[in-house]
Design a protein around this motif. Structure first.
Motif, PDB file in Angstrom:
ATOM      1  N   ARG A  80       0.806  -1.223   0.000  1.00 45.20           N
ATOM      2  CA  ARG A  80       0.000   0.000   0.000  1.00 45.20           C
ATOM      3  C   ARG A  80       0.837   1.270   0.000  1.00 45.20           C
ATOM      4  NH1 ARG A  80      -5.209  -1.018   3.970  1.00 45.20           N
ATOM      5  NH2 ARG A  80      -6.012  -2.883   2.881  1.00 45.20           N
ATOM      6  N   LYS A  81       2.163   1.098   0.064  1.00 44.79           N
ATOM      7  CA  LYS A  81       3.017   2.283   0.137  1.00 44.79           C
ATOM      8  C   LYS A  81       4.077   2.350  -0.954  1.00 44.79           C
ATOM      9  CE  LYS A  81       2.624   2.741   5.181  1.00 44.79           C
ATOM     10  NZ  LYS A  81       3.382   2.800   6.454  1.00 44.79           N
ATOM     11  N   ARG A  82       4.316   1.235  -1.674  1.00 45.57           N
ATOM     12  CA  ARG A  82       5.423   1.221  -2.630  1.00 45.57           C
ATOM     13  C   ARG A  82       5.017   0.603  -3.971  1.00 45.57           C
ATOM     14  NH1 ARG A  82      10.024  -2.286  -0.555  1.00 45.57           N
ATOM     15  NH2 ARG A  82       8.242  -3.691  -0.332  1.00 45.57           N
ATOM     16  N   VAL A  83       5.584   1.165  -5.037  1.00 52.99           N
ATOM     17  CA  VAL A  83       5.539   0.531  -6.354  1.00 52.99           C
ATOM     18  C   VAL A  83       6.986   0.362  -6.785  1.00 52.99           C
ATOM     19  CG1 VAL A  83       3.342   1.639  -6.891  1.00 52.99           C
ATOM     20  CG2 VAL A  83       5.456   2.703  -7.681  1.00 52.99           C
ATOM     21  N   GLY A  84       7.247  -0.625  -7.652  1.00 54.45           N
ATOM     22  CA  GLY A  84       8.632  -0.833  -8.019  1.00 54.45           C
ATOM     23  C   GLY A  84       8.841  -1.767  -9.192  1.00 54.45           C
ATOM     24  N   ILE A  85      10.111  -1.908  -9.559  1.00 57.68           N
ATOM     25  CA  ILE A  85      10.552  -2.891 -10.544  1.00 57.68           C
ATOM     26  C   ILE A  85      11.275  -3.975  -9.758  1.00 57.68           C
ATOM     27  CG2 ILE A  85      12.128  -3.351 -12.456  1.00 57.68           C
ATOM     28  CD1 ILE A  85       9.698  -1.856 -13.346  1.00 57.68           C
ATOM     29  N   ARG A  86      10.850  -5.229  -9.938  1.00 58.75           N
ATOM     30  CA  ARG A  86      11.369  -6.339  -9.133  1.00 58.75           C
ATOM     31  C   ARG A  86      11.918  -7.439 -10.035  1.00 58.75           C
ATOM     32  NH1 ARG A  86       8.255 -10.976  -7.273  1.00 58.75           N
ATOM     33  NH2 ARG A  86       9.261 -11.993  -5.509  1.00 58.75           N
ATOM     34  N   MET A  87      13.122  -7.903  -9.715  1.00 60.29           N
ATOM     35  CA  MET A  87      13.721  -9.039 -10.393  1.00 60.29           C
ATOM     36  C   MET A  87      13.601 -10.242  -9.482  1.00 60.29           C
ATOM     37  SD  MET A  87      17.633  -9.575 -11.759  1.00 60.29           S
ATOM     38  CE  MET A  87      18.178 -11.151 -12.448  1.00 60.29           C
ATOM     39  N   TRP A  88      12.938 -11.278  -9.969  1.00 62.86           N
ATOM     40  CA  TRP A  88      12.745 -12.512  -9.186  1.00 62.86           C
ATOM     41  C   TRP A  88      13.713 -13.558  -9.720  1.00 62.86           C
ATOM     42  CZ3 TRP A  88      11.612 -17.629  -9.552  1.00 62.86           C
ATOM     43  CH2 TRP A  88      11.088 -18.250  -8.420  1.00 62.86           C
ATOM     44  N   CYS A  91      15.436 -15.652  -4.672  1.00 62.69           N
ATOM     45  CA  CYS A  91      16.001 -14.371  -4.257  1.00 62.69           C
ATOM     46  C   CYS A  91      15.311 -13.281  -5.076  1.00 62.69           C
ATOM     47  CB  CYS A  91      17.509 -14.311  -4.536  1.00 62.69           C
ATOM     48  SG  CYS A  91      18.488 -15.630  -3.782  1.00 62.69           S
ATOM     49  N   ASP A  92      15.348 -12.046  -4.581  1.00 61.76           N
ATOM     50  CA  ASP A  92      14.834 -10.979  -5.424  1.00 61.76           C
ATOM     51  C   ASP A  92      15.556  -9.667  -5.167  1.00 61.76           C
ATOM     52  OD1 ASP A  92      13.166  -9.193  -3.619  1.00 61.76           O
ATOM     53  OD2 ASP A  92      12.172 -11.097  -3.239  1.00 61.76           O
ATOM     54  N   ILE A  93      15.513  -8.831  -6.197  1.00 63.83           N
ATOM     55  CA  ILE A  93      16.136  -7.512  -6.177  1.00 63.83           C
ATOM     56  C   ILE A  93      15.083  -6.529  -6.669  1.00 63.83           C
ATOM     57  CG2 ILE A  93      18.009  -6.090  -7.110  1.00 63.83           C
ATOM     58  CD1 ILE A  93      19.433  -8.785  -7.809  1.00 63.83           C
ATOM     59  N   GLY A  94      14.964  -5.387  -6.027  1.00 60.09           N
ATOM     60  CA  GLY A  94      13.956  -4.434  -6.466  1.00 60.09           C
ATOM     61  C   GLY A  94      14.373  -2.989  -6.242  1.00 60.09           C
ATOM     62  N   VAL A  95      13.737  -2.109  -6.987  1.00 58.69           N
ATOM     63  CA  VAL A  95      13.894  -0.678  -6.766  1.00 58.69           C
ATOM     64  C   VAL A  95      12.493  -0.099  -6.631  1.00 58.69           C
ATOM     65  CG1 VAL A  95      14.058  -0.262  -9.273  1.00 58.69           C
ATOM     66  CG2 VAL A  95      14.861   1.488  -7.657  1.00 58.69           C
ATOM     67  N   TYR A  96      12.271   0.723  -5.608  1.00 59.40           N
ATOM     68  CA  TYR A  96      10.921   1.141  -5.261  1.00 59.40           C
ATOM     69  C   TYR A  96      10.833   2.650  -5.037  1.00 59.40           C
ATOM     70  CZ  TYR A  96      10.435  -3.852  -4.352  1.00 59.40           C
ATOM     71  OH  TYR A  96      10.434  -5.211  -4.482  1.00 59.40           O
TER      72      TYR A  96
END
Length: 315
Positions: free
Chosen positions: A220-228, A270-275
């Motif tokens: 409810r607070k973040r949107v992002g690009i996520r690598m799974w 594992c995952d990597i993201g930017v938000y």
């Protein structure tokens, strides 16, 4: 009138004489035939995947539903042994999409497939798929897949999920993804964007083993690009993760937002993201989110493309 040929069946063993040496490797390299038959975007990432003291034929991801997918296949009529293996491997991998492939299914095994689908939750789906081979005259033989066992109203549900939503939030996701996917398919068709669904994410193809990349309304607070990163082997997942983490400064230098690196020691991925801050409730910011998602993914991919990734970690 042009003379028409006659479609003939070909014995599967004349094409694939051995299940493990011939059929499993072929199916691994031609996963799109399963995608087309099931109406799912799938990715096969490993063959002979270890589960306890046994080996699962194929392991991968159901990108449509963002979950683990497994495939158990045989070149003979379905039997009790493979039914037991299917259930054992599903439990050992925590799979949600389970595919059992055979040339023919006995009625009692189809009844078992129906029984399992009726008594499991909506996030678990078991498919029975008959594999056949056809040819016309002396033409090259072609595979033919027929889905003979599936969750109740499966195709109806797949179609409905793209047209309706169970909540106001689902309807908002559909509105956003329709605009987003239209732009992505025009500017980046190679990303292979999924059809719009009332879900909070949209995963795309990434040429790194076991990985997908895409936008998400994380909470409810973040949107992002996520690598799974989910190859089914935590050691390989960590190898991919650590390789990218070594270039952490390259990502953080060019990506606008908060970077999150999660090696998920206790899980299979594992995952990597930017938000950035945001929510699906912020409909007045949809245009902003659309531009940021595409720009951030372009930048993320650009950094990945400059990293020397070993061949065994690429698709």
């Amino acid at each position: 009138m042009e003379k028409l040929g006659r479609l003939e069946s070909v014995e599967v063993r004349s094409v694939w004489s051995d299940e493990h040496r011939d059929f499993t490797p072929w199916l691994f390299e031609n996963g799109e035939v399963l995608s087309e038959a099931l109406g799912l975007d799938i990715e096969l990432t490993a063959r002979e995947h270890p589960v306890g003291g046994y080996s699962l034929d194929l392991y991968g991801r159901d990108l449509t539903n963002d979950c683990v997918l497994i495939v158990e296949n045989q070149l003979e009529q379905s039997d009790h042994t493979h039914l037991g293996q299917v259930l054992t491997y599903a439990g050992g991998t925590d799979a949600s999409t389970i595919i059992w492939v055979a040339p023919r299914f006995r009625q009692e095994h189809l009844a078992a497939v129906d029984w399992i689908n009726d008594r499991t939750d909506e996030d678990t789906r078991l498919f029975a798929v008959e594999i056949g081979v056809r040819r016309i005259g002396d033409s090259q033989p072609a595979p033919f897949l027929d889905v003979v066992g599936k969750p109740n109203d499966w195709h109806k549900e797949v179609r409905a999920s793209t047209r309706s939503a169970v909540s106001d939030t689902g309807a908002a996701y559909l509105r956003f993804w329709e605009s987003y996917i239209e732009q992505v398919r025009e500017s980046h068709p190679e990303w292979r964007a999924q059809d719009p669904t009332p879900r909070n994410y949209n995963n795309h193809f990434l040429p790194v083993r076991g990985s997908s990349l895409g936008p998400t309304f994380a909470d409810r607070k973040r949107v992002g690009i996520r690598m799974w990163i989910g190859t089914g082997d935590h050691g390989v997942n960590r190898e991919v993760f650590d390789l990218l983490y070594d270039h952490r400064s390259d990502f953080e230098e060019v990506l606008s937002g908060e970077m999150v690196w999660d090696n998920r020691e206790e899980r299979r991925a594992c995952d990597i993201g930017v938000y950035i801050s945001g929510s699906i409730r912020d409909e007045d910011r949809f245009s902003e989110f659309l531009d940021w998602f595409i720009s951030a993914e372009e930048t993320f991919r650009s950094v990945v493309s400059k990293i020397d990734i070993p061949e065994h970690l690429t698709r």
